[in-house]
Enzyme design. Sequence first.
Site, PDB file in Angstrom:
ATOM      1  N   THR A 152     -20.617  36.241   0.967  1.00 33.11           N
ATOM      2  CA  THR A 152     -19.892  34.963   1.059  1.00 33.11           C
ATOM      3  C   THR A 152     -20.163  34.134  -0.486  1.00 33.11           C
ATOM      4  O   THR A 152     -19.344  33.280  -1.042  1.00 33.11           O
ATOM      5  CB  THR A 152     -20.414  34.110   1.994  1.00 33.11           C
ATOM      6  OG1 THR A 152     -20.052  34.820   3.369  1.00 33.11           O
ATOM      7  CG2 THR A 152     -19.624  32.985   1.970  1.00 33.11           C
ATOM      8  N   SER A 329       8.891  -5.771   6.430  1.00 31.99           N
ATOM      9  CA  SER A 329       8.266  -6.635   7.430  1.00 31.99           C
ATOM     10  C   SER A 329       8.867  -6.641   8.728  1.00 31.99           C
ATOM     11  O   SER A 329       9.914  -6.376   8.717  1.00 31.99           O
ATOM     12  CB  SER A 329       8.064  -8.048   6.898  1.00 31.99           C
ATOM     13  OG  SER A 329       7.699  -9.004   8.067  1.00 31.99           O
ATOM     14  N   LYS A 335      12.600  -9.110   3.502  1.00 30.74           N
ATOM     15  CA  LYS A 335      11.257  -8.653   2.633  1.00 30.74           C
ATOM     16  C   LYS A 335      11.411  -7.011   2.342  1.00 30.74           C
ATOM     17  O   LYS A 335      11.553  -6.229   3.201  1.00 30.74           O
ATOM     18  CB  LYS A 335      10.083  -8.776   3.342  1.00 30.74           C
ATOM     19  CG  LYS A 335       8.871  -9.035   2.341  1.00 30.74           C
ATOM     20  CD  LYS A 335       7.501  -9.504   3.144  1.00 30.74           C
ATOM     21  CE  LYS A 335       6.472  -9.946   2.134  1.00 30.74           C
ATOM     22  NZ  LYS A 335       5.865  -8.639   1.913  1.00 30.74           N
TER      23      LYS A 335
END
Length: 483
Positions: A152, A329, A335
């Site tokens: 590994t 919003s 918005k």
Amino acid sequence: MTHTSTSPHPSPTSRTETDFMGTRDVPDTAYWGIQTLRAKENFPITGIPISSYPVLVKALAQVKHAAVLANYDLGLIDETKKDAIVRACLDIENGQLLDQFVVDVIQGGAGTSTNMNANEVIANRALEHLGRSKGDYAAIHPNGDVNLGQSTNDVYPSALKIAAINGAGQLLEAMGYLRTAFSRKALEFEDVVKVGRTQLQDAVPMTLGQEFSTYAVMVEEDELRVKEALVHLHEINLGATAIGTGINTHPQYAAASCAHLQRITGLPLATAANLVEATQDCGSFVLFSGTLKRVAVKLSKICNDLRLLSSGPRAGFAEINLPPRQAGSSIMPGKVNPVIPEVVNQVAFEVIGNDLTITMAAEAGQLQLNAFEPIIGRSLFASLSHLTAACTTLADHCIDGITANKEFLRSQVEASIGVVTILNPLIGYDAATSIARQALVTGRSVTELVLERGLLSAEELNEILRPEHLANPQDSADIDVQQ
């Protein structure tokens, strides 16, 4: 040693596998085996399997592919096994069996579970190609054959580097795509005059095109830095095995496996000069991550600018308009928020945090191995994939749709005290200072006061305030002023 039990299967849908810790039932449909099963149980950390990073899975298969070819060249494995393992590796390299890579991206054991997941999937796929049942490890063994001459500790970091190089290729494409988007806007806005700012205070005139060309240059510079950092990832330690001494390998294995890996990946990989050093040192990951942090910081700065320049629409800078993407919003009708720059900002914050994680993981290595490469890999691949997506998203959903409030910007230039700076070479420092002081006190424009005092004509002012002169104020020194 892992093997399939000779006893009858406990059920029609599972097989029995054994390792030194005992015996477990593994689903018959699974290409992974007992060691992967234990890892699945031991590391329920993120819920994100290594299959989430296909570049890593492909790199693991490429390393195994190179290893078996080297072992065959050196007479360490027979042709039948070699051919079956190569076919299995190619299947995975081509995107098959991705769902079989199931261990969590964050795991103990320095990546052993990831390596064994790959070994088991490749072994069982190879067995299938031989017409044998999954788990028939007497024919092809995950450790004895697929992992032959490997550990590994050299497989995992080599695969991480190959995967990072390929992931960086995708990032560089996305950065180039974003740079091109900024360059298009720079050209579109090349004659749009505006007031430049330093420390959020009015400075001198410039063009919006210059502002956007700066962003293109910033991205381009970081493309070069990423390419420079990638050079260090091309040095691998395949052949080092456990600690860098190459134990259990043929003397020619490291060179042979690297040569095959170069051909398979198409990358100019090189075996590290000192494998003991290379097995424990994670410096190349730290360097590369630091470069990704630089990319993130500069992208975030650009997005900060975009949010500020588009603030408003009535009570902010309102110099540019970002394309509206969604309602902003749940309570305020009408918005619209700068959601695309905001999401890129958040990616940048994550990348900066990932860099700190990688730094601490690299520092925490001890003696001949760094046990924390899984978190390095997870952090690195998250940074790469998220930055890639962020660049593309910013280009497609924001930059390409930006518009300029040209008349408003022009009026700001005409009302700005900063205009007096460009007039300084033409009317003199003392006159310019007097004009600036009067403009501040009275609120009248610089141009109005210059005309009133007869310092310049309307035609001369119009010439001086042309966009090309504002963008290149040194050219205005050549204007013939009639005294």
